[in-house]
Design an enzyme around this catalytic site. Structure first.
Site, PDB file in Angstrom:
ATOM      1  N   ASP A 132      23.724  -3.799  64.342  1.00  0.00           N
ATOM      2  CA  ASP A 132      24.782  -2.844  64.662  1.00  0.00           C
ATOM      3  C   ASP A 132      25.133  -2.867  66.142  1.00  0.00           C
ATOM      4  O   ASP A 132      26.267  -2.581  66.526  1.00  0.00           O
ATOM      5  CB  ASP A 132      24.358  -1.419  64.289  1.00  0.00           C
ATOM      6  CG  ASP A 132      24.166  -1.223  62.801  1.00  0.00           C
ATOM      7  OD1 ASP A 132      24.373  -2.195  62.039  1.00  0.00           O
ATOM      8  OD2 ASP A 132      23.808  -0.102  62.394  1.00  0.00           O
ATOM      9  N   ASP A 212      31.293  -1.231  66.854  1.00  0.00           N
ATOM     10  CA  ASP A 212      29.934  -1.592  66.477  1.00  0.00           C
ATOM     11  C   ASP A 212      29.931  -3.091  66.193  1.00  0.00           C
ATOM     12  O   ASP A 212      30.885  -3.622  65.601  1.00  0.00           O
ATOM     13  CB  ASP A 212      29.491  -0.843  65.220  1.00  0.00           C
ATOM     14  CG  ASP A 212      29.011   0.574  65.498  1.00  0.00           C
ATOM     15  OD1 ASP A 212      29.252   1.079  66.607  1.00  0.00           O
ATOM     16  OD2 ASP A 212      28.437   1.187  64.577  1.00  0.00           O
ATOM     17  N   HIS A 261      31.216  -1.110  59.128  1.00  0.00           N
ATOM     18  CA  HIS A 261      30.476  -2.373  59.104  1.00  0.00           C
ATOM     19  C   HIS A 261      30.957  -3.255  57.953  1.00  0.00           C
ATOM     20  O   HIS A 261      31.107  -2.809  56.819  1.00  0.00           O
ATOM     21  CB  HIS A 261      28.967  -2.147  59.040  1.00  0.00           C
ATOM     22  CG  HIS A 261      28.463  -1.321  60.193  1.00  0.00           C
ATOM     23  ND1 HIS A 261      27.223  -0.727  60.198  1.00  0.00           N
ATOM     24  CD2 HIS A 261      29.045  -0.993  61.387  1.00  0.00           C
ATOM     25  CE1 HIS A 261      27.060  -0.059  61.335  1.00  0.00           C
ATOM     26  NE2 HIS A 261      28.154  -0.205  62.072  1.00  0.00           N
ATOM     27  N   ASP A 263      29.503  -6.109  56.760  1.00  0.00           N
ATOM     28  CA  ASP A 263      28.541  -6.991  56.089  1.00  0.00           C
ATOM     29  C   ASP A 263      28.072  -6.519  54.721  1.00  0.00           C
ATOM     30  O   ASP A 263      27.075  -7.032  54.194  1.00  0.00           O
ATOM     31  CB  ASP A 263      27.346  -7.306  56.991  1.00  0.00           C
ATOM     32  CG  ASP A 263      26.699  -6.080  57.601  1.00  0.00           C
ATOM     33  OD1 ASP A 263      27.134  -4.953  57.303  1.00  0.00           O
ATOM     34  OD2 ASP A 263      25.743  -6.248  58.384  1.00  0.00           O
ATOM     35  N   CYS A 363      21.350  -5.944  58.255  1.00  0.00           N
ATOM     36  CA  CYS A 363      21.436  -4.911  59.304  1.00  0.00           C
ATOM     37  C   CYS A 363      20.169  -4.868  60.157  1.00  0.00           C
ATOM     38  O   CYS A 363      20.224  -4.624  61.364  1.00  0.00           O
ATOM     39  CB  CYS A 363      21.639  -3.538  58.674  1.00  0.00           C
ATOM     40  SG  CYS A 363      23.234  -3.310  57.885  1.00  0.00           S
TER      41      CYS A 363
END
Length: 378
Positions: A132, A212, A261, A263, A363
């Site tokens: 992150d 981020d 995020h 991913d 992560c």
């Protein structure tokens, strides 16, 4: 113009650098998500705190998790949760060490300390998710400014590691911190109405730089980023201006109405192969037309899994060791079988107790060094 004058002009004229020239000598080198992994940072959950509610946090908390924030916000995660998740992180580190990969861990950091800026006060969060906070472009580590007040100083838990990489020749670029004052947030944002006039709404205003690192995904010279509730236009533009010109930043948008995020939305697994979240990705940008699109089976989520900061598609948050081997959560049997069918070699590990902290294997890691060259796959 004399020879001496030409020499002086030559020295003063800016030149583009060859990013790949440091591939063999720099301790930092990673250009995509699938080259053979050599060195990785694995996070820790020691001292993890539950984030205090603020506009940015509230924007992504699912309704079923609101009770958790109200009860524990600004307090430590329950000790039993920390212990179980810590064991799984240690297990992940051991698996990679056994594979011959160098594993680094952040230093202890007291996230319970209250800190105050001229605009607000908060406590910290954790050092569980290096993905992150940091991203690697070739030989350069970029440290994100973050968008949650509780994550304002999170990068300092990793600074011993970053200082070491820098001293040994790596490049380290830190994005400017925003004030995160009241003007940092869009006062008209309503998480119950994420679309207005057929346009997606975001909690962040666009008056300061915010991003981020986990909203970026790398495919060699082409890097894909989404605007989200932690990444705004100014943040994307800052990255675009500061990375080496060999990297091209592509902004993409998908169907997640509360994005945070990228991913668990698109997951490049190998050259020409990309895994997509079927709920949020109905069509990829044309640049992916030549790629094989892999659609995973629905996630296996038990009723007692505490998804306080993420969706059940956290199951897609996998880590590629190389173009074949992928670390995946062991309970995701349908996904594991699908990966085998597609020609991959999944490495199942227990990681369910880490889910309540808001991430999974991808992560929890930062691939600092991978073999391979910087090249285009499109």
């Amino acid at each position: 113009m004399t020879t001496l004058t030409r020499r002086i002009v030559s020295l003063l004229t800016p030149r583009g650098r060859d990013v790949s020239s440091n591939a063999e000598t720099s301790p930092v080198w990673s250009c995509n998500e699938w080259d053979s992994l050599e060195e990785v940072v694995v996070g820790v959950v020691d001292g993890a705190m539950v984030p205090q509610g603020d506009a940015a946090v509230d924007a992504i908390i699912p309704e079923h998790a609101e009770w958790f924030i109200k009860k524990y916000g600004g307090k430590p995660f329950p000790e039993e949760m920390i212990e179980k998740a810590g064991e799984e992180l240690d297990g992940l580190a051991k698996v990679m060490t056994d594979l011959g990969i160098t594993v680094k861990r952040p230093q202890p950091f007291d996230f319970s300390k209250k800190y105050t800026t001229p605009w607000w006060s908060s406590r910290g969060l954790y050092a569980a998710m290096p993905r992150d906070v940091f991203m690697v472009f070739g030989d350069t580590i970029i440290e994100a400014p973050m968008a949650w007040r509780s994550r304002y100083f999170e990068g300092f838990a990793f600074h011993d590691l970053m200082n070491d990489y820098f001293k040994r020749g790596g490049r380290w670029l830190v994005a400017p911190k925003s004030t995160m004052d009241e003007e940092f947030y869009d006062k008209n944002y309503d998480s119950r109405v994420p679309m207005k006039d057929n346009k997606k709404q975001f909690v962040l205003a666009n008056n300061e730089i915010a991003f981020d690192a986990a909203d970026f995904v790398r495919c060699g010279k082409d890097v894909f980023v989404q605007k989200s509730n932690v990444t705004n236009d100014m943040g994307i533009e800052w990255v675009r201006r500061h990375v080496d010109p060999e990297f091209k930043i592509h902004e993409v948008e998908f169907g997640d109405l509360h994005p945070m995020h990228i991913d668990t939305t698109i997951v490049p697994l190998a050259p020409g192969k990309i895994l997509v979240n079927p709920e949020w990705v109905k069509k990829l940008p044309p640049i992916f037309d030549s790629w094989e699109v892999l659609t995973p089976p629905p996630p296996v989520i038990s009723e007692d899994t505490g998804l306080y900061f993420s969706s059940d598609w956290l199951t897609l948050n996998m880590l590629s060791i190389d173009e074949k081997r992928i670390i995946v959560e062991e309970q995701e049997t349908p996904l594991i079988e699908a990966l085998k069918k597609w020609g991959f070699e999944p490495i199942p590990i227990p990681f369910r107790n880490f889910y309540p902290f808001g991430g999974s294997v991808h992560c929890a890691t930062l691939d600092v060094r991978r073999k391979g060259r910087l090249e285009s796959y499109f």
